[in-house]
Design a protein around this motif. Structure first.
Motif, PDB file in Angstrom:
ATOM      1  N   CYS A 103       0.866  -1.176   0.000  1.00 15.46           N
ATOM      2  CA  CYS A 103       0.000   0.000   0.000  1.00 15.46           C
ATOM      3  C   CYS A 103       0.906   1.230   0.000  1.00 15.46           C
ATOM      4  CB  CYS A 103      -0.893  -0.037   1.236  1.00 15.46           C
ATOM      5  SG  CYS A 103      -1.990   1.373   1.326  1.00 15.46           S
ATOM      6  N   ARG A 127       3.534  -1.598  -7.664  1.00 17.31           N
ATOM      7  CA  ARG A 127       2.791  -0.478  -7.096  1.00 17.31           C
ATOM      8  C   ARG A 127       3.396  -0.114  -5.731  1.00 17.31           C
ATOM      9  NH1 ARG A 127      -2.378   0.211  -4.605  1.00 17.31           N
ATOM     10  NH2 ARG A 127      -1.067   1.225  -3.054  1.00 17.31           N
ATOM     11  N   LYS A 132      -0.061   9.380   0.053  1.00 22.45           N
ATOM     12  CA  LYS A 132      -1.206   8.553   0.441  1.00 22.45           C
ATOM     13  C   LYS A 132      -2.426   9.385   0.823  1.00 22.45           C
ATOM     14  CE  LYS A 132      -1.398   4.885   0.577  1.00 22.45           C
ATOM     15  NZ  LYS A 132      -1.734   4.013  -0.590  1.00 22.45           N
ATOM     16  N   PRO A 133      -3.570   9.116   0.192  1.00 20.37           N
ATOM     17  CA  PRO A 133      -4.808   9.778   0.629  1.00 20.37           C
ATOM     18  C   PRO A 133      -5.350   9.017   1.840  1.00 20.37           C
ATOM     19  CG  PRO A 133      -5.233   8.364  -1.268  1.00 20.37           C
ATOM     20  CD  PRO A 133      -3.797   8.149  -0.892  1.00 20.37           C
ATOM     21  N   GLU A 165       0.339   6.717  -6.989  1.00 21.73           N
ATOM     22  CA  GLU A 165      -0.739   7.718  -7.002  1.00 21.73           C
ATOM     23  C   GLU A 165      -0.226   9.151  -6.975  1.00 21.73           C
ATOM     24  OE1 GLU A 165      -4.030   6.974  -4.366  1.00 21.73           O
ATOM     25  OE2 GLU A 165      -4.861   8.976  -4.689  1.00 21.73           O
ATOM     26  N   GLN A 182      -1.373   6.974 -11.087  1.00 18.31           N
ATOM     27  CA  GLN A 182      -2.635   6.488 -10.516  1.00 18.31           C
ATOM     28  C   GLN A 182      -3.455   7.671 -10.008  1.00 18.31           C
ATOM     29  OE1 GLN A 182      -2.432   3.011  -7.976  1.00 18.31           O
ATOM     30  NE2 GLN A 182      -3.950   3.841  -6.571  1.00 18.31           N
ATOM     31  N   GLY A 184      -6.512   8.130  -7.677  1.00 23.23           N
ATOM     32  CA  GLY A 184      -7.183   7.295  -6.686  1.00 23.23           C
ATOM     33  C   GLY A 184      -8.690   7.507  -6.668  1.00 23.23           C
ATOM     34  N   ALA A 185      -9.357   6.579  -5.981  1.00 28.05           N
ATOM     35  CA  ALA A 185     -10.827   6.595  -5.914  1.00 28.05           C
ATOM     36  C   ALA A 185     -11.348   7.954  -5.440  1.00 28.05           C
ATOM     37  CB  ALA A 185     -11.292   5.489  -4.971  1.00 28.05           C
ATOM     38  N   ARG A 186     -10.678   8.507  -4.437  1.00 28.16           N
ATOM     39  CA  ARG A 186     -11.168   9.776  -3.869  1.00 28.16           C
ATOM     40  C   ARG A 186     -10.972  10.954  -4.811  1.00 28.16           C
ATOM     41  NH1 ARG A 186      -9.438   6.122  -1.046  1.00 28.16           N
ATOM     42  NH2 ARG A 186     -10.459   5.428   0.853  1.00 28.16           N
ATOM     43  N   LYS A 207      -9.016   4.980 -10.894  1.00 28.50           N
ATOM     44  CA  LYS A 207      -9.805   4.108 -10.022  1.00 28.50           C
ATOM     45  C   LYS A 207     -11.233   4.649  -9.880  1.00 28.50           C
ATOM     46  CE  LYS A 207      -7.373   1.542  -7.087  1.00 28.50           C
ATOM     47  NZ  LYS A 207      -6.691   1.172  -5.816  1.00 28.50           N
ATOM     48  N   ARG A 237     -12.522  -1.012  -7.862  1.00 28.97           N
ATOM     49  CA  ARG A 237     -11.868  -1.265  -6.563  1.00 28.97           C
ATOM     50  C   ARG A 237     -12.876  -1.344  -5.429  1.00 28.97           C
ATOM     51  NH1 ARG A 237     -13.238   2.001  -2.983  1.00 28.97           N
ATOM     52  NH2 ARG A 237     -11.229   2.572  -2.081  1.00 28.97           N
ATOM     53  N   ASP A 269      -9.065  -4.310  -8.471  1.00 25.84           N
ATOM     54  CA  ASP A 269      -8.266  -4.262  -7.247  1.00 25.84           C
ATOM     55  C   ASP A 269      -9.076  -4.950  -6.144  1.00 25.84           C
ATOM     56  OD1 ASP A 269      -7.303  -3.568  -4.742  1.00 25.84           O
ATOM     57  OD2 ASP A 269      -7.008  -1.451  -5.207  1.00 25.84           O
ATOM     58  N   HIS A 272      -8.418  -3.443  -2.031  1.00 22.73           N
ATOM     59  CA  HIS A 272      -9.191  -2.341  -1.453  1.00 22.73           C
ATOM     60  C   HIS A 272     -10.684  -2.654  -1.445  1.00 22.73           C
ATOM     61  CE1 HIS A 272      -5.347  -0.294  -2.177  1.00 22.73           C
ATOM     62  NE2 HIS A 272      -5.673   0.381  -1.097  1.00 22.73           N
ATOM     63  N   MET A 296      -4.752  -5.459  -9.533  1.00 24.35           N
ATOM     64  CA  MET A 296      -3.846  -4.733  -8.651  1.00 24.35           C
ATOM     65  C   MET A 296      -3.996  -5.375  -7.275  1.00 24.35           C
ATOM     66  SD  MET A 296      -3.741  -0.750  -7.516  1.00 24.35           S
ATOM     67  CE  MET A 296      -2.414  -0.137  -8.532  1.00 24.35           C
ATOM     68  N   GLU A 298      -2.365  -5.792  -3.320  1.00 21.46           N
ATOM     69  CA  GLU A 298      -1.409  -5.293  -2.321  1.00 21.46           C
ATOM     70  C   GLU A 298      -0.673  -6.446  -1.648  1.00 21.46           C
ATOM     71  OE1 GLU A 298      -2.967  -0.850  -1.087  1.00 21.46           O
ATOM     72  OE2 GLU A 298      -3.432  -2.499   0.282  1.00 21.46           O
TER      73      GLU A 298
HETATM   74  C1  PEP Z   1      -4.348   2.699  -3.353  1.00 23.36           C
HETATM   75  O1  PEP Z   1      -4.387   2.013  -4.383  1.00 23.36           O
HETATM   76  O2  PEP Z   1      -3.350   2.821  -2.669  1.00 23.36           O
HETATM   77  C2  PEP Z   1      -5.562   3.407  -2.913  1.00 23.36           C
HETATM   78  C3  PEP Z   1      -5.506   4.371  -1.996  1.00 23.36           C
HETATM   79  O3  PEP Z   1      -6.672   2.966  -3.499  1.00 23.36           O
HETATM   80  P1  PEP Z   1      -8.108   3.645  -3.666  1.00 23.36           P
HETATM   81  O4  PEP Z   1      -7.882   4.996  -4.271  1.00 23.36           O
HETATM   82  O5  PEP Z   1      -8.816   2.683  -4.574  1.00 23.36           O
HETATM   83  O6  PEP Z   1      -8.712   3.701  -2.293  1.00 23.36           O
END
Ligand code: PEP
Ligand code: MN
Length: 340
Positions: A103, A127, A132-133, A165, A182, A184-186, A207, A237, A269, A272, A296, A298
């Motif tokens: 991660c 990856r 990191k979010p 990301e 990348q 990310g989802a957010r 994502k 994901r 993925d 997640h 994907m 982890e």
């Molecule tokens: C990630 O892949 O590290 C991640 C934070 O994934 P997601 O944006 O899908 O939550």
């Protein structure tokens, strides 16, 4: 696009509505049935916000798009599968790839050990999160710039292309040597970021947002492609549902549906999505079976000590076992893993 009118709307109101639509540059076709009056719009209706037209005109019962609002990502305009090249690794159009790694990048030893091991097991991209979010502002935020440097060290060591990301457009200059950006989802609907990665000549792994529809995912991909970057990989994901026994709910039907609607590669993925280690292998197998173009997953050299997402990370031996199984299944689907 068609608008079905409410019963009994006076002719005068219909004509006024038609005039308004035509003033926007569309031709119209009026169909007066025994029960319903329908107005069809002819022209590129992608720029029209359907919901607001319906809300602002009380003569409309409902409106419907008969062509999708996305163009560049639409399979109808590009019937063949797109193959995206991540470094020297092609994904899509029969090529299946497995992206694996932690991660978060935590140290040089960690990322190099994981990279070497997942490569030996058959992963074809590495990856690792440097930025990191995190839900909590007090959680580990990643090593940032240093994390990117460690990923590049792992690439020099193993040759694996790097997927990591980018959280906002100001970080992009740091990603010059990164192979896949990348989103990310957010950030799936961070439109400024989407436009900016669309101006870079690098593959983007997009994502799906936690609560976004497939159409919204495709529209976000359209943002990237409309800026000139056609190297987009979509990633399911897991989405947020009422179910709490998994971190998210993996929407497996998204894979065949997306592949019908778009020519872009679609990966899954399961890490997640599930949030739970033991679910990763069965969901990965399911993803292969429903036609995904990649995974994907982890992994961590010591999941119990991971600084983020340890509970969903496979250890290196578990990943090796899973890859042996997946290779056969990928082949059974008529796809190839690797560079050829
Ligand atoms: C990630 O892949 O590290 C991640 C934070 O994934 P997601 O944006 O899908 O939550
Ligand atoms: Mn994670």
């Amino acid at each position: 696009m068609v608008f079905v009118l409410k019963p009994g709307v006076p002719q005068q109101k219909i004509e006024r509505f038609i005039q308004k639509i035509e003033s926007w540059g569309f031709q119209t076709f009026l169909s007066t049935g025994t029960e319903h009056t329908v107005i069809c719009l002819i022209g590129n209706t992608a720029t029209i916000d359907l919901d607001s037209v319906v809300q602002m005109n009380d003569i409309i019962e409902y409106g419907k798009r008969v062509t999708e609002p996305y163009k560049a990502v639409n399979r109808t305009v590009h019937p063949e599968d797109t193959m995206v090249n991540a470094g020297n690794v092609p994904i899509g159009n029969g090529m299946f790839q497995v992206i694996s790694g932690p991660c978060s990048v935590e140290s040089e030893e960690q990322i190099i050990e994981v990279a070497k091991s997942v490569k030996a097991s058959g992963a074809t991209m590495l990856r690792g999160g440097a930025f990191k979010p995190r839900t909590s502002p007090y959680a580990f935020m990643g090593l940032g710039k240093e994390g990117l440097q460690l990923l590049l060290a792992a690439k020099r060591e193993t040759g694996l292309p790097i997927v990591t990301e980018v959280m906002n457009q100001t970080q992009l200059p740091l990603f010059e040597d990164i192979d896949v950006l990348q989103v990310g989802a957010r950030n799936m609907q961070n439109f400024d970021l989407l436009r900016e990665v669309g101006r870079y000549n690098k593959p983007v792994l997009l994502k799906r947002g936690l609560a976004n529809t497939l159409e919204e995912l495709l529209m976000s991909a359209e943002y990237i492609m409309s800026e000139g970057n056609s190297q987009v990989i979509l990633c399911e994901r897991g989405i947020r549902t009422f179910e709490t026994s998994t971190r998210n709910t993996l929407d497996l039907s998204a894979v065949p549906l997306l592949k019908q609607k778009t020519h872009l590669p679609v990966i899954v993925d399961p890490s997640h999505a599930a949030g739970i280690r033991v679910l990763v292998a069965p969901l990965a197998r399911a993803a292969v079976a429903v036609g995904a173009d990649g995974l994907m997953i982890e992994t961590h050299n010591d999941p119990a000590q991971a600084r983020s997402d340890g509970a969903q990370s496979l250890n290196l031996a578990q990943f090796e076992v899973l890859m042996e199984d997946l290779k056969r299944r990928i082949e059974f689907e008529g796809k190839h893993i690797g560079t050829a």
